[in-house]
Motif scaffolding. Structure first.
Motif, PDB file in Angstrom:
ATOM      1  N   GLN A 187       0.817  -1.215   0.000  1.00 55.55           N
ATOM      2  CA  GLN A 187       0.000   0.000   0.000  1.00 55.55           C
ATOM      3  C   GLN A 187       0.849   1.263   0.000  1.00 55.55           C
ATOM      4  O   GLN A 187       0.318   2.369   0.134  1.00 55.55           O
ATOM      5  N   GLY A 188       2.168   1.142  -0.156  1.00 56.71           N
ATOM      6  CA  GLY A 188       3.043   2.300  -0.151  1.00 56.71           C
ATOM      7  C   GLY A 188       3.249   2.907   1.224  1.00 56.71           C
ATOM      8  O   GLY A 188       3.430   4.121   1.354  1.00 56.71           O
ATOM      9  N   ARG A 189       3.281   2.055   2.254  1.00 57.05           N
ATOM     10  CA  ARG A 189       3.454   2.526   3.640  1.00 57.05           C
ATOM     11  C   ARG A 189       4.671   1.863   4.273  1.00 57.05           C
ATOM     12  O   ARG A 189       4.583   1.195   5.296  1.00 57.05           O
ATOM     13  N   PRO A 190       5.853   2.039   3.651  1.00 55.63           N
ATOM     14  CA  PRO A 190       7.041   1.329   4.141  1.00 55.63           C
ATOM     15  C   PRO A 190       7.458   1.737   5.548  1.00 55.63           C
ATOM     16  O   PRO A 190       8.017   0.912   6.285  1.00 55.63           O
ATOM     17  N   ALA A 191       7.216   3.001   5.916  1.00 58.20           N
ATOM     18  CA  ALA A 191       7.621   3.433   7.257  1.00 58.20           C
ATOM     19  C   ALA A 191       6.877   2.669   8.336  1.00 58.20           C
ATOM     20  O   ALA A 191       7.417   2.428   9.420  1.00 58.20           O
TER      21      ALA A 191
END
Length: 399
Positions: free
Chosen positions: A292-296
């Protein structure tokens, strides 16, 4: 006894244990000090998430129910034997005899009655059948989760982690007897008695065992692509034991396959609230967050996963299979040998190594790996496949 993806799915089943939209989803199957009984799951939390009518409505009581055939065996065979030699010895001897000896088969988690009819099942199936008969004989039953490393297998695109369960039986103690004078117990397991008795184990509740059964069945429905039935069984598992993290994991995978990433995340986070270092929950949630593009948000989960699990299962197997498809058997063998160091007994690794060795012109090594694959496979159809390929090589003069 466990049980069962494009990231990770949980649940007991014995030696060989299983894997949508993400590169990898893991299931954990089951196949057990007394854990406190968990409160019932808040069904209203998932009331608006149902996916339609399940093909089969979960029947919790069926897991340990005596059907007419099992009841007749209890009345006409076991009870007379118990009057002669005692209930515990009568049941133990019956389990060892051709009467009801169960052949190990990891493909399906069966109820007590189904296991009796088929005379086969995984470790949880054996536990359910034995417990049902022990209850009928008035024996004490202690369910146990064996504390060994999770064993991994693959099925229908899913990675499945398998835990192991067994049970200990004994005479039902008098309420006036001292704990110090409690009668000894007998461990029932697919493993030899000398191995089963020495493995560390912890007692688990009957509710946890029923949750394991329902979760295994949920994973099996999931591998068949029936999300509605898989969800129904996952929710039934949580209704039995709201603290069972593997059921949250399976429910999350169901939602992920259904295209509801928001609900999958909710289920996995609920599971991590119960077990913060649960490897399959960590792997699934971290993979979903990265997708989902939430690597942090994924990084802290991955750090915990690396600490508790180390190298993810089947990473090197996947690389080895890719090298085989690319026509690089030498590279494939290197990756596969690394995977073999992680799990030296997994049948699919040996089968892939057999292919690599054959392409490298080493038929004797290929035959050796095929024989190991056949010996280690938990599924009769795979044992037959590997054995047939080994026999073909022997017919060509390979020894």
């Amino acid at each position: 006894m466990h049980p069962p993806l494009p990231a990770a799915l949980d649940g007991p089943t014995g030696r060989d244990w299983w894997r949508g939209l993400l590169p990898l989803i893991l299931l954990l199957l089951s196949a057990c000090a007394q854990a406190p009984r968990a409160p019932a799951s808040d069904a209203s939390r998932w009331a608006d998430t149902t996916m339609g009518q399940p093909a089969v409505v979960p029947d919790v009581e069926a897991a340990l129910r005596l059907d007419p055939a099992l009841q007749a065996y209890l009345e006409h065979t076991l009870r007379p034997a118990a009057r002669r030699q005692g209930a515990l010895l009568a049941l133990f001897e019956a389990l060892r005899s051709s009467d009801i000896r169960v052949v190990y088969d990891a493909s399906t988690t069966r109820t007590a009655a189904e296991t009796f009819e088929a005379r086969s099942g995984n470790c949880l199936s054996l536990v359910l059948m034995t417990a049902a008969l022990a209850d009928g004989l008035g024996l004490s039953v202690e369910f146990r989760e064996v504390l060994t490393d999770t064993q991994w297998s693959r099925l229908a695109g899913l990675h499945v982690g398998n835990t192991h369960v067994n049970l200990a039986l004994g005479p039902r103690p008098s309420p006036f007897a001292s704990v110090l004078l409690a009668p000894p117990q007998t461990v029932i397991d697919f493993l030899p008695p000398e191995a089963a008795g020495k493995l560390p184990a912890r007692r688990i509740s009957r509710q946890r065992v029923l949750a394991m059964y329902l979760n295994n069945r949920a994973a099996e429905w999931l591998t068949q692509g029936d999300l509605a039935t898989a969800q129904a069984f996952s929710l039934a598992a949580l209704a039995q034991d709201a603290a069972y993290p593997s059921a949250y994991n399976t429910l999350g995978v169901v939602f992920q396959r259904h295209g509801r990433a928001d609900l999958a995340e909710r289920a996995w986070r609920d599971g991590l609230a119960q077990a913060p270092e649960h490897a399959t929950l960590l792997a699934n949630l971290a993979a979903a967050l990265r997708a989902q593009g939430r690597p942090a948000e994924a990084q802290p989960l991955e750090a915990v996963l690396a600490r508790v699990e180390g190298t993810a299962p089947f990473v090197n197997l996947s690389r080895g299979l890719a090298a085989l498809r690319a026509g690089d058997p030498a590279g494939a063998r290197d990756w596969l040998l690394r995977e073999l160091a992680r799990d030296p007994d997994y049948h699919e690794i040996h089968f892939a190594l057999a292919q690599a060795e054959l392409q490298l012109g080493h038929p004797a090594q290929a035959l050796s790996h095929l024989q190991r694959a056949s010996a280690e496979s938990p599924r009769p159809e795979l044992r037959s496949l590997y054995a047939a390929k080994a026999e073909h090589l022997r017919a060509l003069g390979v020894h």
